[in-house]
Design an enzyme around this catalytic site. Structure first.
Site, PDB file in Angstrom:
ATOM      1  N   GLY A 175       5.286 -13.684  34.074  1.00 52.51           N
ATOM      2  CA  GLY A 175       6.452 -13.711  33.192  1.00 52.51           C
ATOM      3  C   GLY A 175       7.736 -13.640  34.001  1.00 52.51           C
ATOM      4  N   GLY A 176       8.777 -13.133  33.362  1.00 52.35           N
ATOM      5  CA  GLY A 176      10.083 -13.043  34.019  1.00 52.35           C
ATOM      6  C   GLY A 176      10.051 -12.183  35.262  1.00 52.35           C
ATOM      7  N   GLY A 410      20.974 -40.673  58.866  1.00 53.87           N
ATOM      8  CA  GLY A 410      21.485 -39.452  58.234  1.00 53.87           C
ATOM      9  C   GLY A 410      20.685 -38.229  58.627  1.00 53.87           C
ATOM     10  N   ALA A 411      19.375 -38.439  58.865  1.00 54.79           N
ATOM     11  CA  ALA A 411      18.529 -37.302  59.225  1.00 54.79           C
ATOM     12  C   ALA A 411      18.971 -36.714  60.564  1.00 54.79           C
ATOM     13  CB  ALA A 411      17.065 -37.739  59.275  1.00 54.79           C
TER      14      ALA A 411
HETATM   15  C1  HXC Z   1       1.728  -1.853  29.216  1.00 55.32           C
HETATM   16  C2  HXC Z   1      -0.059  -2.575  30.404  1.00 55.32           C
HETATM   17  C3  HXC Z   1       0.585  -3.791  30.689  1.00 55.32           C
HETATM   18  C4  HXC Z   1       1.884  -3.975  30.158  1.00 55.32           C
HETATM   19  C5  HXC Z   1      -1.327  -3.820  31.610  1.00 55.32           C
HETATM   20  N1  HXC Z   1      -1.241  -2.638  30.989  1.00 55.32           N
HETATM   21  N2  HXC Z   1      -0.232  -4.536  31.422  1.00 55.32           N
HETATM   22  N3  HXC Z   1       0.515  -1.621  29.678  1.00 55.32           N
HETATM   23  N4  HXC Z   1       2.410  -2.985  29.432  1.00 55.32           N
HETATM   24  N5  HXC Z   1       2.567  -5.089  30.388  1.00 55.32           N
HETATM   25  C6  HXC Z   1      -2.233  -1.576  30.972  1.00 55.32           C
HETATM   26  C7  HXC Z   1      -3.460  -1.922  30.160  1.00 55.32           C
HETATM   27  O1  HXC Z   1      -3.249  -1.635  28.817  1.00 55.32           O
HETATM   28  C8  HXC Z   1      -4.500  -1.033  30.802  1.00 55.32           C
HETATM   29  O2  HXC Z   1      -4.342   0.267  30.322  1.00 55.32           O
HETATM   30  C9  HXC Z   1      -4.089  -0.991  32.241  1.00 55.32           C
HETATM   31  O3  HXC Z   1      -2.732  -1.401  32.285  1.00 55.32           O
HETATM   32  C10 HXC Z   1      -4.881  -1.942  33.106  1.00 55.32           C
HETATM   33  O4  HXC Z   1      -4.887  -3.210  32.480  1.00 55.32           O
HETATM   34  P1  HXC Z   1      -6.228  -4.052  32.297  1.00 55.32           P
HETATM   35  O5  HXC Z   1      -5.925  -5.112  31.323  1.00 55.32           O
HETATM   36  O6  HXC Z   1      -7.366  -3.150  31.997  1.00 55.32           O
HETATM   37  O7  HXC Z   1      -6.427  -4.619  33.753  1.00 55.32           O
HETATM   38  P2  HXC Z   1      -6.919  -6.050  34.194  1.00 55.32           P
HETATM   39  O8  HXC Z   1      -8.140  -6.416  33.444  1.00 55.32           O
HETATM   40  O9  HXC Z   1      -7.008  -6.004  35.659  1.00 55.32           O
HETATM   41  O10 HXC Z   1      -5.769  -7.058  33.755  1.00 55.32           O
HETATM   42  C11 HXC Z   1      -4.492  -6.935  34.285  1.00 55.32           C
HETATM   43  C12 HXC Z   1      -3.517  -7.869  33.523  1.00 55.32           C
HETATM   44  C13 HXC Z   1      -3.560  -7.546  32.014  1.00 55.32           C
HETATM   45  C14 HXC Z   1      -3.904  -9.315  33.774  1.00 55.32           C
HETATM   46  C15 HXC Z   1      -2.120  -7.630  34.141  1.00 55.32           C
HETATM   47  O11 HXC Z   1      -3.429  -6.149  31.854  1.00 55.32           O
HETATM   48  C16 HXC Z   1      -2.478  -8.243  31.255  1.00 55.32           C
HETATM   49  O12 HXC Z   1      -2.620  -9.438  30.959  1.00 55.32           O
HETATM   50  N6  HXC Z   1      -1.413  -7.510  30.953  1.00 55.32           N
HETATM   51  C17 HXC Z   1      -0.313  -8.021  30.206  1.00 55.32           C
HETATM   52  C18 HXC Z   1       0.495  -8.934  31.075  1.00 55.32           C
HETATM   53  C19 HXC Z   1       1.719  -9.452  30.366  1.00 55.32           C
HETATM   54  O13 HXC Z   1       1.638 -10.340  29.549  1.00 55.32           O
HETATM   55  N7  HXC Z   1       2.858  -8.807  30.684  1.00 55.32           N
HETATM   56  C20 HXC Z   1       4.084  -9.153  30.145  1.00 55.32           C
HETATM   57  C21 HXC Z   1       4.582 -10.330  31.021  1.00 55.32           C
HETATM   58  S1  HXC Z   1       6.118 -10.858  30.490  1.00 55.32           S
HETATM   59  P3  HXC Z   1      -5.582   1.285  30.100  1.00 55.32           P
HETATM   60  O14 HXC Z   1      -4.962   2.522  29.595  1.00 55.32           O
HETATM   61  O15 HXC Z   1      -6.505   0.609  29.162  1.00 55.32           O
HETATM   62  O16 HXC Z   1      -6.185   1.437  31.449  1.00 55.32           O
HETATM   63  C22 HXC Z   1       7.116  -9.908  31.337  1.00 55.32           C
HETATM   64  C23 HXC Z   1       8.523 -10.132  30.967  1.00 55.32           C
HETATM   65  C24 HXC Z   1       9.422  -9.695  32.033  1.00 55.32           C
HETATM   66  O17 HXC Z   1       6.779  -9.137  32.134  1.00 55.32           O
HETATM   67  C25 HXC Z   1      10.756 -10.178  31.618  1.00 55.32           C
HETATM   68  C26 HXC Z   1      11.758  -9.908  32.636  1.00 55.32           C
HETATM   69  C27 HXC Z   1      13.034 -10.549  32.257  1.00 55.32           C
END
Ligand code: HXC
Length: 520
Positions: A175-176, A410-411
């Site tokens: 993501g971002g 030019g290069a």
């Molecule tokens: C809160 C999160 C989290 C998140 C993971 N966790 N991502 N908690 N916010 N963004 C937590 C899970 O709930 C889990 O908690 C623990 O972290 C481990 O995650 P798992 O899923 O069990 O691990 P894994 O299977 O290794 O997968 C990792 C992962 C997946 C691929 C990163 O967790 C995932 O897809 N997370 C969401 C990613 C996402 O979409 N993020 C937002 C991106 S957009 P527990 O308690 O169960 O252990 C963004 C915008 C930024 O970031 C903008 C900036 C301008």
């Protein structure tokens, strides 16, 4: 008396308990998970990155305010370890995201901790190293998490060109969140355990109906070879941290300083007679520019940047006479060393880094021109090529150009020529400085004569030979004073070190302005 002592003990015990809680973070089981995935924990990474026992941690007891859903546990440290320590005795600031705590996700307190070390790093003038391993914006914290990212982006931009910023991607980065590393100067990615993308495989599937894995979408190989997002790829966490230490060794701590001097015990007057035979007699034959690079640098040590991306140009750091230099060299062994879109971007950004951080620039030129064809033209070779032209032209650090062989059109101008004000332009006797290569030139200016003759091939060859004799050498340019000296290849290192010493006190200042408008 006894009561006071008991109270003190209780306070010490509380501190001990709180610190232990913070250090325990997501708990042993999650740490083991991390190891099972082939990753180190956030603290293990810091310990390997920094000199032993130098880490001073900040905010070990800082906790998050909790999310709007009110569900997640409140962890001390909030999923990121921050502080400072040294690398080979020089101060650096570091943050290391802890995947065992809420997946290393970034909430308000987590970001505040990162911002704190960024602010101090800029104040004292020391590099910032980010070890990224995070699920992105902490979903439970909603807009607070987004705002927190904005604060980091803001600081990345403010710190750009002030202190070196290095990002290691050692897990997810989606993501971002990808935009913070991408603003930083150098991105390392660990193979098979890291990925970066703006939208993940599931969104890709929904929008474009394509099936793709995380690795194929944004793994280390993709970003090091295709997109150019990653400057370095490494096989595992340990190697990654070792390579960061190696890179830091070439860099000044801030734009107020020079790179560290490191004497590799390599004589400044060392010559290499083999270089006299590096360039083949037939100018359409290829050779490996790495031979020249390794021959001239102190101890043959070279840290290549973007080694797998746009391999037709080579960029990297080495030392001459102990001082760090940035090398930009065409690679005739790949696509004949032609400049294309990716090569122009790669070298342009490298040149700007060196200029921002007082690192002298040396170009080694063997370039047949810009890559022809609709792919490149439509892809924007005009604006991408202009980036490199702009970057070299605006650079005020000492600039030396060595024309090894082809320097066409030019290069030639773009590759740090005298005409865009490099300080010293040397040429090997094998240099060919001309508007274009002999074949193209002969076909343009003698077209009628060639194609009206009974033996067009013989006439073409004769005209090419005439052209070569006139232009395909450095002597005409030397007579004009465009080349400061035509040197014996074997002496290249000696000349470069002497010239760098001469340029050491160079001061150059451009006109007053807010900033230029590089064709980004
Ligand atoms: C809160 C999160 C989290 C998140 C993971 N966790 N991502 N908690 N916010 N963004 C937590 C899970 O709930 C889990 O908690 C623990 O972290 C481990 O995650 P798992 O899923 O069990 O691990 P894994 O299977 O290794 O997968 C990792 C992962 C997946 C691929 C990163 O967790 C995932 O897809 N997370 C969401 C990613 C996402 O979409 N993020 C937002 C991106 S957009 P527990 O308690 O169960 O252990 C963004 C915008 C930024 O970031 C903008 C900036 C301008």
């Amino acid at each position: 008396m006894e009561t006071m002592e008991t109270q003190e003990n209780a306070t010490l015990q509380t501190l001990e308990r709180l610190r232990a809680e913070s250090i325990d973070a997501g708990g042993q089981a999650r740490k083991e998970d991390q190891h099972r995935k082939g990753k180190l924990t956030a603290r293990e990474r810091i310990n390997l990155l920094l000199d032993e026992h130098t880490f001073e941690e900040f905010d070990v007891l800082k906790a998050g305010r909790g999310g709007s859903l009110g569900q997640e546990k409140n962890y001390l440290g909030d999923g990121v370890i921050t502080g400072h320590g040294s690398i080979d005795g020089r101060e650096v600031f570091v943050f290391s995201q802890d995947f065992t705590v809420l997946g290393g996700s970034l909430g308000e307190a987590h970001a505040q901790k990162i911002c704190k070390v960024m602010d101090i790093a800029v104040k004292v003038g020391a590099p910032i190293i980010g070890l990224n391993d995070s699920g992105g914006a902490r979903i439970q914290e909603g807009v607070d998490a987004l705002a927190a990212y904005g604060e980091i982006f803001h600081r990345n931009v403010r710190a750009s060109g002030v202190v070196p910023q290095i990002s290691c991607i050692m897990g997810p980065c989606a993501g971002g969140a990808v935009y913070s590393p991408s603003i930083t100067d150098f991105v390392f990615m660990v193979e098979d355990s890291s990925y970066m993308f703006v939208t993940g495989p599931s969104v890709v599937k929904t929008v474009t109906h394509q099936d793709i894995t995380s690795e194929d979408l944004g793994g280390a190989r993709v970003h090091s070879q295709k997109s150019g997002v990653a400057h370095f790829t490494v096989a595992n966490d340990i190697l990654c941290l070792r390579e960061v230490r190696r890179l830091i060794n070439y860099l000044p701590s801030s734009n107020r300083q020079r790179g560290p001097i490191n004497d590799l015990s390599d004589a400044a007057n060392r010559t290499d007679p083999a270089l006299d035979y590096l360039v083949p007699n037939n100018s359409s034959q290829t050779y490996d520019m790495n031979v020249l690079i390794h021959s001239i640098l102190d101890g043959a040590e070279f840290m290549e940047v973007h080694a797998r991306f746009a391999r037709n140009i080579i960029c990297g750091f080495g030392r001459l006479g102990g001082q760090t230099v940035g090398l930009v060299a065409n690679q005739p062994a790949v696509l004949a060393g032609v400049l294309d879109n990716d090569a122009s971007y790669k070298a342009g950004r490298f040149v700007r880094f060196c200029d921002a951080f007082n690192i002298p620039l040396i170009s080694l030129v063997d370039v047949p021109g810009f890559m022809p064809g609709p792919d490149q033209e439509h892809g924007g070779i005009i604006r991408h090529g202009a980036k490199l032209l702009y970057a070299f032209t605006e650079a005020t650090v000492p600039r030396i150009c060595v024309i090894v062989r082809k320097a066409y059109g030019g290069a030639y101008l773009v590759m740090n020529s005298k005409h865009i004000h490099c300080d010293v332009n040397l040429a090997w006797p094998t240099a060919e400085i001309a508007v274009m290569g002999p074949k193209g030139a002969a076909e343009v200016i003698h077209r009628k004569e060639i194609y009206s003759s009974d033996n067009p091939e013989a006439v073409l060859n004769q005209k090419m030979e005439e052209y070569r004799a006139t232009f395909a050498n450095p002597f005409l340019a030397a007579r004009r004073g465009y080349i400061d000296d035509v040197i014996f290849p074997r002496d290249t290192r000696v000349h470069l070190i002497r010239t760098l010493q001469m340029l050491d006190s160079k001061r150059a200042k451009g006109p007053e302005r807010k900033h230029g408008n590089i064709p980004l």
